[in-house]
Design a protein around this motif. Structure first.
Motif, PDB file in Angstrom:
ATOM      1  N   GLN A 221       0.809  -1.216   0.008  1.00 45.04           N
ATOM      2  CA  GLN A 221      -0.103   0.119  -0.055  1.00 45.04           C
ATOM      3  C   GLN A 221       0.829   1.174  -0.096  1.00 45.04           C
ATOM      4  OE1 GLN A 221      -2.435  -0.709   3.440  1.00 45.04           O
ATOM      5  NE2 GLN A 221      -4.013  -1.764   2.133  1.00 45.04           N
ATOM      6  N   ARG A 222       2.124   1.172   0.772  1.00 45.23           N
ATOM      7  CA  ARG A 222       2.737   2.328   0.904  1.00 45.23           C
ATOM      8  C   ARG A 222       3.620   2.581  -0.638  1.00 45.23           C
ATOM      9  NH1 ARG A 222       7.122   1.521   5.015  1.00 45.23           N
ATOM     10  NH2 ARG A 222       5.432   1.070   6.213  1.00 45.23           N
ATOM     11  N   GLY A 223       3.850   1.745  -1.159  1.00 42.49           N
ATOM     12  CA  GLY A 223       4.533   1.480  -2.199  1.00 42.49           C
ATOM     13  C   GLY A 223       3.494   2.139  -3.622  1.00 42.49           C
ATOM     14  N   MET A 224       2.253   1.731  -3.628  1.00 37.33           N
ATOM     15  CA  MET A 224       1.464   1.994  -4.579  1.00 37.33           C
ATOM     16  C   MET A 224       0.781   3.627  -4.435  1.00 37.33           C
ATOM     17  SD  MET A 224       1.410   0.020  -7.200  1.00 37.33           S
ATOM     18  CE  MET A 224       0.267   0.881  -7.982  1.00 37.33           C
ATOM     19  N   THR A 225       1.089   4.077  -3.140  1.00 36.55           N
ATOM     20  CA  THR A 225       0.461   5.335  -2.909  1.00 36.55           C
ATOM     21  C   THR A 225       0.943   6.404  -4.091  1.00 36.55           C
ATOM     22  OG1 THR A 225       0.742   4.945  -0.641  1.00 36.55           O
ATOM     23  CG2 THR A 225       0.312   7.400  -1.237  1.00 36.55           C
ATOM     24  N   GLY A 226      -0.116   6.977  -4.651  1.00 41.81           N
ATOM     25  CA  GLY A 226       0.141   7.947  -5.709  1.00 41.81           C
ATOM     26  C   GLY A 226       0.449   7.386  -6.904  1.00 41.81           C
ATOM     27  N   HIS A 227       0.359   5.879  -7.353  1.00 39.70           N
ATOM     28  CA  HIS A 227       0.878   5.233  -8.446  1.00 39.70           C
ATOM     29  C   HIS A 227      -0.210   4.465  -9.151  1.00 39.70           C
ATOM     30  CE1 HIS A 227       5.194   6.302  -8.279  1.00 39.70           C
ATOM     31  NE2 HIS A 227       5.053   5.947  -6.661  1.00 39.70           N
ATOM     32  N   VAL A 230       2.079   0.481 -13.410  1.00 44.18           N
ATOM     33  CA  VAL A 230       3.044  -0.448 -12.770  1.00 44.18           C
ATOM     34  C   VAL A 230       4.159   0.495 -12.178  1.00 44.18           C
ATOM     35  CG1 VAL A 230       5.052  -2.316 -13.443  1.00 44.18           C
ATOM     36  CG2 VAL A 230       2.750  -1.923 -14.682  1.00 44.18           C
ATOM     37  N   HIS A 231       4.605   0.013 -10.852  1.00 44.21           N
ATOM     38  CA  HIS A 231       5.589   0.675 -10.325  1.00 44.21           C
ATOM     39  C   HIS A 231       6.694  -0.256  -9.500  1.00 44.21           C
ATOM     40  CE1 HIS A 231       7.754   3.595  -7.705  1.00 44.21           C
ATOM     41  NE2 HIS A 231       7.231   2.999  -6.633  1.00 44.21           N
ATOM     42  N   ASP A 232       7.945  -0.029  -9.581  1.00 40.75           N
ATOM     43  CA  ASP A 232       8.832  -0.925  -9.386  1.00 40.75           C
ATOM     44  C   ASP A 232       9.768  -0.428  -8.315  1.00 40.75           C
ATOM     45  OD1 ASP A 232      10.751  -3.399 -10.254  1.00 40.75           O
ATOM     46  OD2 ASP A 232      12.023  -1.832  -9.934  1.00 40.75           O
ATOM     47  N   GLY A 258      17.676  -7.316  -0.245  1.00 38.14           N
ATOM     48  CA  GLY A 258      16.448  -6.794  -0.264  1.00 38.14           C
ATOM     49  C   GLY A 258      15.379  -7.465  -1.266  1.00 38.14           C
ATOM     50  N   ALA A 259      14.362  -7.086  -1.506  1.00 37.58           N
ATOM     51  CA  ALA A 259      13.335  -7.788  -2.409  1.00 37.58           C
ATOM     52  C   ALA A 259      12.950  -6.669  -3.575  1.00 37.58           C
ATOM     53  CB  ALA A 259      12.078  -8.212  -1.669  1.00 37.58           C
ATOM     54  N   ARG A 260      12.752  -6.976  -4.627  1.00 34.84           N
ATOM     55  CA  ARG A 260      12.512  -6.127  -5.742  1.00 34.84           C
ATOM     56  C   ARG A 260      10.924  -6.330  -6.019  1.00 34.84           C
ATOM     57  NH1 ARG A 260      15.294  -3.541  -9.472  1.00 34.84           N
ATOM     58  NH2 ARG A 260      17.206  -4.795  -8.817  1.00 34.84           N
ATOM     59  N   LEU A 261      10.222  -5.341  -5.786  1.00 32.54           N
ATOM     60  CA  LEU A 261       8.670  -5.464  -6.066  1.00 32.54           C
ATOM     61  C   LEU A 261       8.179  -4.962  -7.373  1.00 32.54           C
ATOM     62  CD1 LEU A 261       7.639  -4.239  -2.363  1.00 32.54           C
ATOM     63  CD2 LEU A 261       8.538  -6.721  -3.242  1.00 32.54           C
ATOM     64  N   ALA A 262       7.636  -5.461  -8.060  1.00 24.88           N
ATOM     65  CA  ALA A 262       6.887  -5.115  -9.303  1.00 24.88           C
ATOM     66  C   ALA A 262       5.524  -4.910  -8.946  1.00 24.88           C
ATOM     67  CB  ALA A 262       6.784  -6.001 -10.524  1.00 24.88           C
ATOM     68  N   LEU A 263       5.013  -3.584  -8.521  1.00 23.12           N
ATOM     69  CA  LEU A 263       3.599  -3.309  -8.128  1.00 23.12           C
ATOM     70  C   LEU A 263       2.765  -2.824  -9.295  1.00 23.12           C
ATOM     71  CD1 LEU A 263       4.869  -1.286  -5.051  1.00 23.12           C
ATOM     72  CD2 LEU A 263       3.905  -3.734  -4.828  1.00 23.12           C
ATOM     73  N   ALA A 264       1.456  -3.055  -9.194  1.00 25.84           N
ATOM     74  CA  ALA A 264       0.628  -2.542 -10.244  1.00 25.84           C
ATOM     75  C   ALA A 264      -1.032  -2.714  -9.633  1.00 25.84           C
ATOM     76  CB  ALA A 264       0.632  -3.522 -11.359  1.00 25.84           C
ATOM     77  N   ARG A 265      -1.689  -1.696 -10.113  1.00 25.15           N
ATOM     78  CA  ARG A 265      -2.980  -1.804 -10.177  1.00 25.15           C
ATOM     79  C   ARG A 265      -3.483  -1.147 -11.411  1.00 25.15           C
ATOM     80  NH1 ARG A 265      -4.048   2.363  -5.195  1.00 25.15           N
ATOM     81  NH2 ARG A 265      -2.913   4.284  -5.865  1.00 25.15           N
ATOM     82  N   ALA A 266      -4.883  -1.466 -11.776  1.00 28.73           N
ATOM     83  CA  ALA A 266      -5.630  -1.166 -13.030  1.00 28.73           C
ATOM     84  C   ALA A 266      -5.876   0.379 -13.137  1.00 28.73           C
ATOM     85  CB  ALA A 266      -6.605  -2.147 -13.325  1.00 28.73           C
ATOM     86  N   HIS A 267      -6.446   0.619 -12.107  1.00 29.06           N
ATOM     87  CA  HIS A 267      -6.949   2.046 -11.852  1.00 29.06           C
ATOM     88  C   HIS A 267      -6.732   2.595 -10.465  1.00 29.06           C
ATOM     89  CE1 HIS A 267     -10.860   0.835 -10.816  1.00 29.06           C
ATOM     90  NE2 HIS A 267     -10.650   0.055 -11.833  1.00 29.06           N
ATOM     91  N   GLU A 268      -6.869   4.000 -10.361  1.00 34.86           N
ATOM     92  CA  GLU A 268      -7.128   4.362  -8.991  1.00 34.86           C
ATOM     93  C   GLU A 268      -8.235   3.714  -8.094  1.00 34.86           C
ATOM     94  OE1 GLU A 268      -5.810   6.342  -5.675  1.00 34.86           O
ATOM     95  OE2 GLU A 268      -4.825   6.535  -7.557  1.00 34.86           O
ATOM     96  N   GLY A 269      -7.919   3.165  -6.819  1.00 32.00           N
ATOM     97  CA  GLY A 269      -9.000   2.471  -6.084  1.00 32.00           C
ATOM     98  C   GLY A 269      -9.062   0.926  -6.387  1.00 32.00           C
ATOM     99  N   ALA A 270      -8.405   0.593  -7.544  1.00 34.36           N
ATOM    100  CA  ALA A 270      -8.341  -0.939  -7.794  1.00 34.36           C
ATOM    101  C   ALA A 270      -7.429  -1.712  -6.846  1.00 34.36           C
ATOM    102  CB  ALA A 270      -8.035  -1.112  -9.173  1.00 34.36           C
ATOM    103  N   VAL A 292       8.342  -8.802 -15.878  1.00 38.79           N
ATOM    104  CA  VAL A 292       7.694  -8.954 -14.554  1.00 38.79           C
ATOM    105  C   VAL A 292       6.680  -7.909 -14.497  1.00 38.79           C
ATOM    106  CG1 VAL A 292       8.012  -9.050 -12.056  1.00 38.79           C
ATOM    107  CG2 VAL A 292       9.856 -10.307 -13.606  1.00 38.79           C
ATOM    108  N   GLY A 293       7.274  -6.508 -15.314  1.00 42.57           N
ATOM    109  CA  GLY A 293       6.294  -5.518 -15.014  1.00 42.57           C
ATOM    110  C   GLY A 293       5.202  -5.650 -15.604  1.00 42.57           C
ATOM    111  N   ARG A 294       5.218  -6.220 -16.864  1.00 45.01           N
ATOM    112  CA  ARG A 294       4.113  -6.780 -17.772  1.00 45.01           C
ATOM    113  C   ARG A 294       3.183  -7.837 -17.084  1.00 45.01           C
ATOM    114  NH1 ARG A 294       7.039  -6.601 -23.655  1.00 45.01           N
ATOM    115  NH2 ARG A 294       7.767  -4.406 -23.695  1.00 45.01           N
ATOM    116  N   LEU A 295       3.927  -8.598 -16.568  1.00 42.45           N
ATOM    117  CA  LEU A 295       3.073  -9.667 -16.021  1.00 42.45           C
ATOM    118  C   LEU A 295       2.238  -9.252 -14.741  1.00 42.45           C
ATOM    119  CD1 LEU A 295       2.227 -12.443 -15.430  1.00 42.45           C
ATOM    120  CD2 LEU A 295       4.583 -12.901 -14.136  1.00 42.45           C
ATOM    121  N   ALA A 296       2.857  -8.311 -13.907  1.00 43.06           N
ATOM    122  CA  ALA A 296       2.167  -7.783 -12.702  1.00 43.06           C
ATOM    123  C   ALA A 296       0.935  -6.702 -13.426  1.00 43.06           C
ATOM    124  CB  ALA A 296       3.178  -6.701 -12.157  1.00 43.06           C
TER     125      ALA A 296
END
Length: 555
Positions: A221-227, A230-232, A258-270, A292-296
């Motif tokens: 949730q922190r990584g997707m704030t404002g995004h 796809v966000h890496d 560390g861990a590499r995170l490929a974060l994604a959501r379809a639209h705001e609120g999804a 990996v980003g495309r898969l996310a």
């Protein structure tokens, strides 16, 4: 090719003349290459096999045409016909066979180039560099094609997932295939529920504690704030919960940093999704981040569809459970039993319904099915059931009710049709009036092992067609009236008449009693069905004066 790139390039020189062999080696070393020497074709094949086992094949083979045990052309053909060595570039050279026909023989054998020696060192170096560069480009293209193939296969598996758990599992396995290492996939539902899966190359069989769930949710949730999209990002090891990846794997890649995170959501609120892979201090960068980003992104789109379906299904099932109780109120002089079984496929939500209503003219029983499988079908089912309850207060005549329900559908849901069977039963006399709207007719099952269908038919609801008069029959105390939806008997590829006959046979052989009848039918016919199943069985109880003396003439 840069000096750094040449420093990582290995050249196999195959020449039976020692002086020439070492001279070529010296020229290539001055250009920054590592050199492996072989004095014959046999030596070259042994060296290549050793290096194949170690996973360190040379980048180019520089082969003399006139070898003592096998010509350079034959050695080239053998290499090109052997899958592990087929991609190895071969450059032929010769001081004796310098005619154009010799060059053609080398190229036809599969060689990439042909050198005439003696040659200037710069020419030898340039030809070898060109062969190595072409091989590297081909290797990169093949790797790219392999990644794209694996990505396409994984996206297909992701899109085929039937629930968030299956989605996370497909995404984790696919990420591991893309990166050739362990991976974890996470999907956060609208209610904050975390659906997660680890690839088969995971560190432990289970998370070390439940707190890891909450930690991962906060990080996502922190990584997707404002995004959106796809966000890496890379999460340092101290912030990443233990247990997902080995802290110090045994493959020599070092320590987990560390861990590499490929974060994604379809639209705001999804719903956000996360594909996580480990980062080790000595491990090479996988170079598959964009895949990996495309898969996310594909996983996020699939997650939105699945989670929306889960919500829709929950609403529909709530409606069905609320308005289709497992037990119906009992009317004096009758015994009514109902059964309802949802479809075995969790992608299907049906519009099956039943009702048993006490009216001024007797007991009104009903069973029906709204055409379609969706939340809309379940909603229309509820409306029909409510309308039936209201209409029967004024006039419980089955034909009148069918006409009014038909008009209601045409006015408020003109695109919807439904099947319906209504039976109005007088508990005292057993006189029964049946109106059918495109449904399986009622089955009268006797205690003497007989069973027959009531001859009642009519058009579906929602078509605006004329209704035939109701069919009249008389139920005896030894008769059971059975109403079912087609989910119990309809089988793709089987004629409905054949299925109805099978139902009649099974019902005739069922034990006595309405509950036993329903349970027997479900046990014999209700397994593995792709549609909802509803049953309603009724019989008259001989607790009134008229039935004790035998049924009266309906006239």
């Amino acid at each position: 090719m840069s000096a750094k790139a040449r420093a990582g390039t290995t050249i196999l020189v195959v020449d039976d003349v020692a002086a020439s062999r070492y001279a070529l080696g010296a020229v290539l070393r001055r250009d920054g290459h590592r050199v492996v020497l072989a004095a014959s074709a046999g030596d070259a094949l042994i060296e290549l096999d050793v290096r194949r086992r170690a996973g360190r094949l040379p980048d180019v083979a520089l082969v003399d045409v006139g070898l003592p045990d096998m010509s350079g052309f034959d050695l080239c053909r053998r290499l090109k016909e052997t899958p592990p060595f087929a991609a190895l570039p071969v450059v032929h050279f010769s001081a004796a066979r310098i005619a154009p026909a010799d060059r053609c023989l080398g190229l036809d054998a599969g060689g990439e180039a042909y050198l005439t020696v003696p040659a200037e060192p710069e020419e030898i170096q340039a030809v070898v560099r060109a062969a190595a560069r072409g091989a590297r480009h081909r290797s990169d293209a093949e790797a790219q094609a392999g990644h794209l193939t694996r990505l396409a296969e994984t996206i297909l598996a992701v899109q085929s997932a039937r629930c968030p758990r299956e989605l996370a599992e497909a995404a984790a396995v696919g990420t591991a295939r893309l990166t050739h290492g362990p991976a974890a996939a996470f999907v956060i539902g609208d209610d904050g529920e975390l659906h997660r899966s680890l690839s088969r190359r995971r560190a432990t069989a289970a998370l070390p504690d439940e707190g890891a769930h909450d930690a991962v949710v906060r990080l996502i949730q922190r990584g997707m704030t404002g995004h959106v999209g796809v966000h890496d990002t890379v999460v340092p090891a101290p912030m990443w919960p233990a247990g997902f990846f080995h802290a110090e794997p045994s493959d020599g890649t070092g320590r987990l940093v560390g861990a590499r995170l490929a974060l994604a959501r379809a639209h705001e609120g999804a719903a956000p999704v996360c594909l996580a892979t480990p980062v080790y201090d000595q491990g090479p960068a996988p170079g598959t981040g964009r895949f990996v980003g495309r898969l996310a992104h594909a996983t996020a789109v699939a997650a939105e569809r699945l989670l929306m379906y889960e919500m829709e299904r929950h609403i529909a099932l709530t409606l069905q459970r609320s308005f289709l109780p497992a037990h119906v109120p009992q009317t004096p002089g009758t015994e009514v039993v109902v059964r309802y079984e949802p479809a075995t496929r969790d992608t299907e939500i049906g519009g099956d319904f039943y009702a048993s209503l006490d009216t001024s003219h007797g007991l009104l029983t009903c069973i029906g099915d709204v055409v379609g499988h969706s939340l809309d079908a379940a909603t229309v089912m509820v409306e029909i059931r409510h309308a039936l309850r209201a209409y029967c207060i004024e006039d419980p005549d089955p034909r009148t009710l069918a006409q009014r329900l038909d008009g209601m559908l045409q006015r408020y849901h003109p695109e919807v049709t439904a099947t319906l069977c209504l039976a109005l039963v007088d508990p005292v006399t057993g006189h029964t009036r049946v109106a059918n709207a495109g449904h399986i007719p009622p089955l009268v099952v006797g205690d003497d092992g007989t069973a027959h269908y009531v001859r009642a038919s009519g058009p579906l609801l929602g078509l605006g067609l004329d209704r035939p008069p109701p069919t009249e029959t008389v139920l005896r105390p030894t008769d059971r009236l059975l109403l079912v939806t087609d989910g119990l008997i309809e089988t793709r590829g089987t004629d409905l008449a054949e299925s109805m006959e099978h139902l009649r046979t099974v019902a005739a052989e069922a034990p006595l009693g309405v509950a036993a009848l329903c349970d027997t039918l479900l046990a014999c016919l209700g397994h593995g069905r792709d549609d909802d199943i509803a049953l309603l069985a009724l019989r008259l109880r001989a607790d009134g004066q008229d039935l004790r003396d035998g049924p009266k003439d309906p006239a």
